[in-house]
Structures are given as structure tokens and as C-alpha cells.
Design a protein around this motif. Structure first.
Motif, PDB file in Angstrom:
ATOM      1  N   UNK A  28      39.596  41.402  55.321  1.00 58.07           N
ATOM      2  CA  UNK A  28      40.080  42.095  54.128  1.00 58.07           C
ATOM      3  C   UNK A  28      41.596  42.092  54.090  1.00 58.07           C
ATOM      4  N   UNK A  29      42.143  42.040  52.879  1.00 52.29           N
ATOM      5  CA  UNK A  29      43.558  42.310  52.647  1.00 52.29           C
ATOM      6  C   UNK A  29      43.665  43.107  51.353  1.00 52.29           C
ATOM      7  N   UNK A  30      44.531  44.109  51.352  1.00 54.07           N
ATOM      8  CA  UNK A  30      44.777  44.915  50.155  1.00 54.07           C
ATOM      9  C   UNK A  30      46.248  44.773  49.783  1.00 54.07           C
ATOM     10  N   UNK A  31      46.508  44.497  48.507  1.00 52.85           N
ATOM     11  CA  UNK A  31      47.855  44.244  48.004  1.00 52.85           C
ATOM     12  C   UNK A  31      48.194  45.229  46.896  1.00 52.85           C
ATOM     13  N   UNK A  32      49.346  45.857  47.008  1.00 52.07           N
ATOM     14  CA  UNK A  32      49.859  46.696  45.942  1.00 52.07           C
ATOM     15  C   UNK A  32      50.955  45.972  45.179  1.00 52.07           C
ATOM     16  N   UNK A  33      50.900  46.002  43.841  1.00 48.94           N
ATOM     17  CA  UNK A  33      51.864  45.286  42.994  1.00 48.94           C
ATOM     18  C   UNK A  33      52.475  46.275  41.997  1.00 48.94           C
ATOM     19  N   UNK A  34      53.766  46.172  41.779  1.00 47.31           N
ATOM     20  CA  UNK A  34      54.433  46.965  40.741  1.00 47.31           C
ATOM     21  C   UNK A  34      55.289  46.040  39.886  1.00 47.31           C
ATOM     22  N   UNK A  35      55.161  46.189  38.582  1.00 48.51           N
ATOM     23  CA  UNK A  35      55.948  45.421  37.614  1.00 48.51           C
ATOM     24  C   UNK A  35      56.775  46.401  36.787  1.00 48.51           C
ATOM     25  N   UNK A  62      45.417  44.823  56.272  1.00 46.61           N
ATOM     26  CA  UNK A  62      44.790  43.513  56.457  1.00 46.61           C
ATOM     27  C   UNK A  62      44.097  43.471  57.808  1.00 46.61           C
ATOM     28  N   UNK A  63      42.937  42.859  57.827  1.00 44.40           N
ATOM     29  CA  UNK A  63      42.271  42.584  59.103  1.00 44.40           C
ATOM     30  C   UNK A  63      41.393  41.353  58.909  1.00 44.40           C
ATOM     31  N   UNK A  64      41.161  40.589  59.974  1.00 43.70           N
ATOM     32  CA  UNK A  64      40.403  39.344  59.840  1.00 43.70           C
ATOM     33  C   UNK A  64      38.901  39.574  59.873  1.00 43.70           C
ATOM     34  N   UNK A  65      38.175  38.568  59.445  1.00 43.03           N
ATOM     35  CA  UNK A  65      36.725  38.560  59.604  1.00 43.03           C
ATOM     36  C   UNK A  65      36.379  38.388  61.076  1.00 43.03           C
ATOM     37  N   UNK A  66      35.128  38.629  61.403  1.00 43.39           N
ATOM     38  CA  UNK A  66      34.671  38.366  62.770  1.00 43.39           C
ATOM     39  C   UNK A  66      33.277  37.769  62.720  1.00 43.39           C
ATOM     40  N   UNK A  67      32.979  36.959  63.728  1.00 39.97           N
ATOM     41  CA  UNK A  67      31.658  36.341  63.817  1.00 39.97           C
ATOM     42  C   UNK A  67      31.377  36.033  65.280  1.00 39.97           C
ATOM     43  N   UNK A  98      38.225  40.163  50.062  1.00 42.30           N
ATOM     44  CA  UNK A  98      37.359  40.168  51.249  1.00 42.30           C
ATOM     45  C   UNK A  98      36.973  38.722  51.529  1.00 42.30           C
ATOM     46  N   UNK A  99      37.255  38.289  52.751  1.00 47.06           N
ATOM     47  CA  UNK A  99      37.147  36.867  53.082  1.00 47.06           C
ATOM     48  C   UNK A  99      36.064  36.612  54.115  1.00 47.06           C
ATOM     49  N   UNK A 100      35.292  35.556  53.905  1.00 45.02           N
ATOM     50  CA  UNK A 100      34.292  35.152  54.882  1.00 45.02           C
ATOM     51  C   UNK A 100      34.995  34.622  56.135  1.00 45.02           C
ATOM     52  N   UNK A 101      34.293  34.584  57.277  1.00 47.11           N
ATOM     53  CA  UNK A 101      34.900  34.038  58.492  1.00 47.11           C
ATOM     54  C   UNK A 101      35.437  32.634  58.267  1.00 47.11           C
ATOM     55  N   UNK A 102      36.594  32.375  58.847  1.00 55.48           N
ATOM     56  CA  UNK A 102      37.245  31.086  58.687  1.00 55.48           C
ATOM     57  C   UNK A 102      38.219  31.019  57.534  1.00 55.48           C
ATOM     58  N   UNK A 104      41.472  32.954  55.650  1.00 52.12           N
ATOM     59  CA  UNK A 104      42.526  33.943  55.840  1.00 52.12           C
ATOM     60  C   UNK A 104      42.582  34.865  54.625  1.00 52.12           C
ATOM     61  N   UNK A 105      42.348  36.180  54.798  1.00 51.18           N
ATOM     62  CA  UNK A 105      42.364  37.070  53.634  1.00 51.18           C
ATOM     63  C   UNK A 105      43.686  37.034  52.876  1.00 51.18           C
ATOM     64  N   UNK A 106      44.798  37.070  53.578  1.00 53.88           N
ATOM     65  CA  UNK A 106      46.091  37.076  52.898  1.00 53.88           C
ATOM     66  C   UNK A 106      46.333  35.763  52.163  1.00 53.88           C
TER      67      UNK A 106
END
Length: 375
Positions: free
Chosen positions: A174-181, A291-296, A256-260, A262-264
Motif C-alpha cells: 500500500x501507498x497513500x498520497x496526499x495532494x494539495x492544489x 507506504x509498505x510493501x506486499x508480502x508473499x 494497493x499493489x500485488x506482490x512484485x 512497487x506501490x509508490x
């Protein structure tokens, strides 16, 4: 102290994520020392939050980690039938915030801790309690960074998230991004004199929608539902009144990213769109919230077999929610998720764990440690 006694104490600390945690981390450290461990409190960059790392037995040998987080999500007392931060028994159910997610596992570990040295005299047992997992696994990186100075590299880690004691071998990253315009305000009758921040953010939102659609046709991992990586806009805000040109808009985006995967890295199209807004005169800022990576873990890995035997259940390939397991795996420590309680009760009013589940959790911890001692 019994697991129920420990759980009552842990719930009573009201260890809400994002808050100073010296009371709960200090108490857990004292309990582990009293049980015979060498204990290190690891201060996080915030300065008022601490991870706890404890070792029973010879730290120079390879051992196993029992890992969990001390923090819980907030609770509104008005939504609960009883005080969320006072463990309350009703019909065999123990109600309290964090009772399932995941103070129940911590309570089981602390209950069995006095037995660890006898159960595993030749191999170390490590206990790793982290902070602010609920904010995106923010606390455990400081602990993992210190591991090589605290012990020989552990051969495996059990993350005790509530899985009904069903071993889980994988999850998405997972990675979470905050954006401001920021644009330029003015009267809505003269949009030519202003710069509408919501209109600018709409371009970013379109990028999120387009990327989410493209991901459905990208790499897939069949063990997950859905089988592909995902992206969504979860929060959007901006504007003051319909006749004022909005000069600010904000959005929170999650992938949210599957293993392999990169979420970012999945955020690249969105970041490119932000660069285009700057060229149009907008002031744009963004920040990675977490942010944190997937695991398998491979189905035939020895850790999977050990935990399956200890739990008495076959392992499951993957779950939708994320954990700190991906960070341990990225650090080279094979990991698996298994603990008492049910994730379906987490983050809800009247969260609970049963006495039977606590008893099964203590038996599981005891079995994991005794089996790991023979490897």
C-alpha cells in the motif's frame, strides 16, 4: 498474569494511534523484563513513541519473532454499549477497542512469555511490539532498522493480526498520497481573473480514475480479490461557496499493489499530472502519508509448515488487508500472519474477542515457540 488480565491492562491504556505511547510501551517492557527478557525501547522519530524489542535466550543465534502493534484506532464512546477503553465481559465476549486488533495477541504473548526460556532453551525468542501501525505501519521501520545491532538475523516472524488463527501467507502492499492544489480566488463572475483549484484537482482525479482502469488490465495475482493492483481517491475537499473561485483543493489517494509491484511506483501517472498543473500556474504540493510493501510466503516454506501445525489449520494464500509483515519480509525475514480474534470485528463499535479465542491464542503462541525451538 493471565491473557485476560493483560488484555484488560492494554485496553485500559487507550493506546490510540498517533498519540504518545510511553505508558503502554513502558508497561509492556516491564512485563517482558520480569519474564526474563533483555529489553530495548526504541524511540521513534516523533520523540514521544516507542517500539519494544525483547529477546529471550541466546541473541547470537537465529530465532523467531512474535510481532504485533500496540496502537488501536479511535473509538467514540457514544457508539459503544460499554466504555471502549475498559475491558467488559458479556456472555463470554470481552469487549474493548483493540481486543481483536490486535491487543489480544499481545496479551497472549505476554501471558506465555515467562515460559519462553524453558520452551526454547537453545534458540532465542524475540518479541517485537510496534507503534502507529494503524497509521500505515509508521513505527516498525525504526525497530527493523535496529535489528542487526540487537540480535542475529531472525529466521522468521509471526505477525499476530486477527485471522481466527488461520495462517495467512500474503497481502498487497500500500501507498497513500496526499495532494494539495492552490490556485487564485476571486468572484465567480470573473473566472478569467482567478485560477480554480478544484478544476485543477479534477485533472488529478481524472488521472487517478484512468490509472485505476488501466490497472485492471495489468499484472494479476490470482490469490487476491481483486487480482490486480488498485487505486482510488478516498477523500476530496475544496471550496468555500458556489460564488467564490476556490483557491484550494485537497485529495487523498490510495494504491494497493500485488506482490512484485512497487506501490509508490503506481503513483507515477498522478505525479506527472501534478507537474502539468505547475506549468499552468498552480501551486502544487504532495506527500506520501504511508507506504509498505506486499508480502508473499511460499506455501512450502518451513515457516508456513510450522505455523500451520501450531494453529492446526492449513494456510491461506492471501488477504486483502495489509500488515507489517511486508516490511519484515523486505528486510529479509520470512513472515506469516496468524493470530486470535477476527479482523471482521476490527475498527467497529463493540469490538470483542472471546475467552475461548484468548485461550486458543495462548496455546498457539506456546506451540509456535516450542516447535521453533526444534528447528
Amino acid at each position: 498474569m493471565t491473557a485476560e488480565d493483560n488484555l484488560a491492562k492494554l485496553v485500559g491504556f487507550a493506546p490510540v494511534a498517533g498519540s504518545p505511547n510511553a505508558p503502554v510501551s513502558g508497561w509492556a517492557a516491564d512485563m517482558l523484563r520480569a519474564a526474563g527478557a533483555e529489553v530495548t525501547l526504541i524511540e521513534g522519530p516523533e520523540g514521544d513513541r516507542f517500539d519494544v524489542f525483547a529477546t529471550f535466550g541466546p541473541r547470537e543465534r537465529e530465532g523467531i519473532i512474535l510481532s504485533g502493534h500496540m496502537d488501536v484506532v479511535p473509538a467514540r464512546a457514544a457508539d459503544w454499549a460499554s466504555d471502549p477503553f475498559t475491558l467488559t465481559e458479556r456472555d463470554g465476549r470481552l469487549y474493548g477497542r483493540g481486543s481483536s486488533d490486535m491487543l489480544g495477541f499481545l496479551a497472549c504473548v505476554l501471558a506465555v512469555a515467562p515460559e519462553f526460556t524453558a520452551l526454547s532453551p537453545e534458540r532465542p525468542v524475540h518479541v517485537a511490539f510496534s507503534y502507529d501501525e494503524e497509521l500505515g505501519c509508521l513505527g516498525v521501520p525504526a525497530l527493523i532498522a535496529r535489528l542487526d545491532s540487537l540480535c542475529a538475523r531472525p529466521w522468521g516472524a509471526v505477525i499476530g493480526e486477527p485471522t481466527c488463527l488461520e495462517p495467512i501467507r500474503g497481502h498487497k502492499g500500500k501507498a497513500a498520497l496526499g495532494v494539495e492544489v492552490r490556485g487564485r480566488t476571486g468572484h465567480s463572475s470573473r473566472p478569467d481573473l482567478g485560477l480554480n483549484a478544484i478544476h485543477g484537482m479534477a485533472e488529478v482525479l481524472n488521472s487517478v480514475i484512468e490509472t485505476a482502469g488501466a490497472l485492471e488490465h495489468g499484472p494479476k495475482a490470482g490469490d487476491f480479490a481483486p487480482a490486480w493492483s488498485t487505486m482510488q481517491a478516498g477523500v476530496f475537499s475544496g471550496g468555500e461557496a458556489v460564488n467564490i473561485i476556490p483557491d484550494r483543493a485537497a485529495m487523498e489517494i490510495e494504491v494497493r499493489a500485488i506482490p512484485g509491484v512497487d506501490p509508490e511506483g503506481l503513483l507515477a501517472p498522478v505525479l506527472d499530472r501534478l507537474a502539468g498543473l505547475r506549468a499552468k500556474g498552480y501551486d502544487v504540493s504532495h506527500a506520501i502519508r504511508s507506504t509498505y510493501p506486499a508480502m508473499a510466503l511460499a506455501a512450502d516454506h518451513p515457516l508456513a509448515a510450522l505455523v500451520e501445525r501450531a494453529a492446526g489449520k492449513p494456510s491461506v494464500a492471501a488477504v486483502s488487508f495489509g500488515t507489517e509483515a511486508g516490511l519484515f519480509e523486505r528486510a529479509g525475514i520470512p513472515s506469516i500472519i496468524c493470530g486470535p480474534g477476527d479482523i471482521a470485528r476490527a475498527h467497529k463499535p463493540d469490538e470483542y474477542i472471546t475467552r475461548d479465542e484468548l485461550a486458543a491464542g495462548t496455546a498457539f503462541v506456546r506451540a509456535v515457540v516450542s516447535r521453533a525451538a526444534t528447528l
